[in-house]
Design a protein around this motif. Structure first.
Motif, PDB file in Angstrom:
ATOM      1  N   ASP A 100       0.869  -1.171   0.000  1.00  0.00           N
ATOM      2  CA  ASP A 100       0.000   0.000   0.000  1.00  0.00           C
ATOM      3  C   ASP A 100       0.910   1.227   0.000  1.00  0.00           C
ATOM      4  N   ILE A 101       0.786   2.049  -1.013  1.00  0.00           N
ATOM      5  CA  ILE A 101       1.721   3.188  -1.145  1.00  0.00           C
ATOM      6  C   ILE A 101       1.549   4.189  -0.002  1.00  0.00           C
TER       7      ILE A 101
ATOM      8  N   VAL B 116      -5.906   4.989  -6.012  1.00  0.00           N
ATOM      9  CA  VAL B 116      -4.760   5.356  -5.186  1.00  0.00           C
ATOM     10  C   VAL B 116      -4.871   6.830  -4.739  1.00  0.00           C
TER      11      VAL B 116
ATOM     12  N   SER C  27       1.389   2.111  -9.850  1.00  0.00           N
ATOM     13  CA  SER C  27       1.282   1.776 -11.270  1.00  0.00           C
ATOM     14  C   SER C  27       0.361   2.811 -11.928  1.00  0.00           C
TER      15      SER C  27
ATOM     16  N   SER D  41      -1.825   5.066 -14.224  1.00  0.00           N
ATOM     17  CA  SER D  41      -2.754   4.929 -15.376  1.00  0.00           C
ATOM     18  C   SER D  41      -3.364   3.547 -15.581  1.00  0.00           C
TER      19      SER D  41
ATOM     20  N   GLY E 265      -5.300   1.764 -13.581  1.00  0.00           N
ATOM     21  CA  GLY E 265      -6.555   1.488 -12.880  1.00  0.00           C
ATOM     22  C   GLY E 265      -7.712   2.029 -13.699  1.00  0.00           C
ATOM     23  N   VAL E 266      -8.366   3.039 -13.163  1.00  0.00           N
ATOM     24  CA  VAL E 266      -9.519   3.665 -13.831  1.00  0.00           C
ATOM     25  C   VAL E 266      -9.138   4.201 -15.224  1.00  0.00           C
ATOM     26  N   TYR E 267      -7.879   4.593 -15.407  1.00  0.00           N
ATOM     27  CA  TYR E 267      -7.451   5.148 -16.699  1.00  0.00           C
ATOM     28  C   TYR E 267      -7.174   4.073 -17.751  1.00  0.00           C
TER      29      TYR E 267
ATOM     30  N   PHE F 290      -0.172  -3.070  -6.237  1.00  0.00           N
ATOM     31  CA  PHE F 290      -1.287  -3.291  -5.318  1.00  0.00           C
ATOM     32  C   PHE F 290      -1.807  -4.719  -5.358  1.00  0.00           C
TER      33      PHE F 290
ATOM     34  N   ASP G 264      -0.282  -7.600 -10.641  1.00  0.00           N
ATOM     35  CA  ASP G 264       0.439  -6.407 -11.112  1.00  0.00           C
ATOM     36  C   ASP G 264       1.940  -6.565 -10.849  1.00  0.00           C
TER      37      ASP G 264
HETATM   38  P1  ADP Z   1      -5.278   5.760 -12.660  1.00  0.00           P
HETATM   39  O1  ADP Z   1      -6.451   6.703 -12.659  1.00  0.00           O
HETATM   40  O2  ADP Z   1      -3.960   6.466 -12.956  1.00  0.00           O
HETATM   41  O3  ADP Z   1      -5.514   4.568 -13.512  1.00  0.00           O
HETATM   42  P2  ADP Z   1      -5.900   4.286 -10.203  1.00  0.00           P
HETATM   43  O4  ADP Z   1      -5.809   4.788  -8.815  1.00  0.00           O
HETATM   44  O5  ADP Z   1      -7.255   3.963 -10.734  1.00  0.00           O
HETATM   45  O6  ADP Z   1      -5.122   5.347 -11.116  1.00  0.00           O
HETATM   46  O7  ADP Z   1      -5.000   2.994 -10.352  1.00  0.00           O
HETATM   47  C1  ADP Z   1      -3.602   3.017 -10.424  1.00  0.00           C
HETATM   48  C2  ADP Z   1      -3.049   1.783  -9.729  1.00  0.00           C
HETATM   49  O8  ADP Z   1      -2.977   2.040  -8.328  1.00  0.00           O
HETATM   50  C3  ADP Z   1      -3.916   0.537  -9.882  1.00  0.00           C
HETATM   51  O9  ADP Z   1      -3.048  -0.543 -10.205  1.00  0.00           O
HETATM   52  C4  ADP Z   1      -4.499   0.343  -8.482  1.00  0.00           C
HETATM   53  O10 ADP Z   1      -4.710  -1.036  -8.191  1.00  0.00           O
HETATM   54  C5  ADP Z   1      -3.378   0.892  -7.631  1.00  0.00           C
HETATM   55  N1  ADP Z   1      -3.720   1.256  -6.243  1.00  0.00           N
HETATM   56  C6  ADP Z   1      -4.927   1.576  -5.705  1.00  0.00           C
HETATM   57  N2  ADP Z   1      -4.791   1.851  -4.389  1.00  0.00           N
HETATM   58  C7  ADP Z   1      -3.461   1.720  -4.095  1.00  0.00           C
HETATM   59  C8  ADP Z   1      -2.672   1.849  -2.904  1.00  0.00           C
HETATM   60  N3  ADP Z   1      -3.220   2.199  -1.744  1.00  0.00           N
HETATM   61  N4  ADP Z   1      -1.334   1.605  -2.992  1.00  0.00           N
HETATM   62  C9  ADP Z   1      -0.753   1.270  -4.165  1.00  0.00           C
HETATM   63  N5  ADP Z   1      -1.425   1.130  -5.315  1.00  0.00           N
HETATM   64  C10 ADP Z   1      -2.774   1.347  -5.279  1.00  0.00           C
END
Ligand code: ADP
Length: 185
Positions: free
Chosen positions: A16-17, A39, A128, A130, A132-134, A166, A170
């Motif tokens: 978890d970052i 994130v 990581s 972009s 996730g939602v992107y 996460f 990944d």
């Molecule tokens: P983006 O909009 O850039 O795609 P997201 O937050 O949707 O960003 O996702 C980016 C990455 O961060 C995904 O792989 C997601 O699983 C990961 N992520 C979500 N929460 C955390 C966290 N607490 N620590 C590390 N990585 C996370």
């Protein structure tokens, strides 16, 4: 997995970052800098309300109320986080009609390093960006991230870089991207 590049270390880990006690953690923000899901939401929640206030101030004072551009980065304190700073960067939203999305993603990593260096920071954690939602395809994003980070560390004395994944899936993708780079160099 951890490797040494010159005087630098690059570590890939599952975690978890928001828990990372590096000088900075990088936030995969959206251009508004007003928080969101994924994130971004986790970082704002862990840092507390002051982070949102700092982002509001920054939008006003540094960005003239404009959104932060894709690939760009800005820095705020970390407030309640174990990290001293948050570097906010905006990854590209996956779109096959955008011919520069790979460059924009690489810019996120490069501009984050640039800010960290300006602030004389010696450790940084990346999520990581972009993927996730992107919806940026993770294999492609991992190649770009690992190539950009290793190229940077080959030329600059930075310190410690953590890529915080996460999920196990990944982590496996990033590990294999890094192995391919090491094997082909
Ligand atoms: P983006 O909009 O850039 O795609 P997201 O937050 O949707 O960003 O996702 C980016 C990455 O961060 C995904 O792989 C997601 O699983 C990961 N992520 C979500 N929460 C955390 C966290 N607490 N620590 C590390 N990585 C996370």
């Amino acid at each position: 997995m951890q490797i040494t590049i010159g005087e630098n270390t690059l570590e890939l880990l599952i975690g978890d970052i928001t828990k990372q006690a590096t000088d900075a953690i990088v936030n995969a923000a959206n251009g508004s800098l007003m928080g969101g899901g994924g994130v971004d939401g986790a970082i704002h929640k862990a840092a507390g309300q002051e982070l949102l206030q700092a982002c509001r101030r920054l939008r006003k004072e540094q960005l003239n109320e404009e959104p932060l551009g894709t690939g760009e980065a800005v820095i705020t304190p970390g407030f309640k986080l174990p990290a001293s700073y948050v570097i906010h960067t905006v990854g590209p939203i996956w779109n096959t009609h955008n011919p520069i999305q790979d460059i924009q993603l690489a810019d996120c990593y490069q501009n984050s390093f640039k800010l960290a260096k300006e602030y004389k920071l010696t450790s940084i954690s990346f999520p990581s960006i972009s993927t996730g939602v992107y919806r940026f395809p993770i294999e492609r994003a991992a190649k770009i991230a690992m190539r950009t980070i290793t190229n940077y560390l080959q030329t600059v004395d930075f310190g410690q870089v953590r890529m915080v994944l996460f999920s196990e899936t990944d982590f496996t993708v990033y590990k294999s991207a890094l192995r391919n780079i090491i094997c082909s160099s």
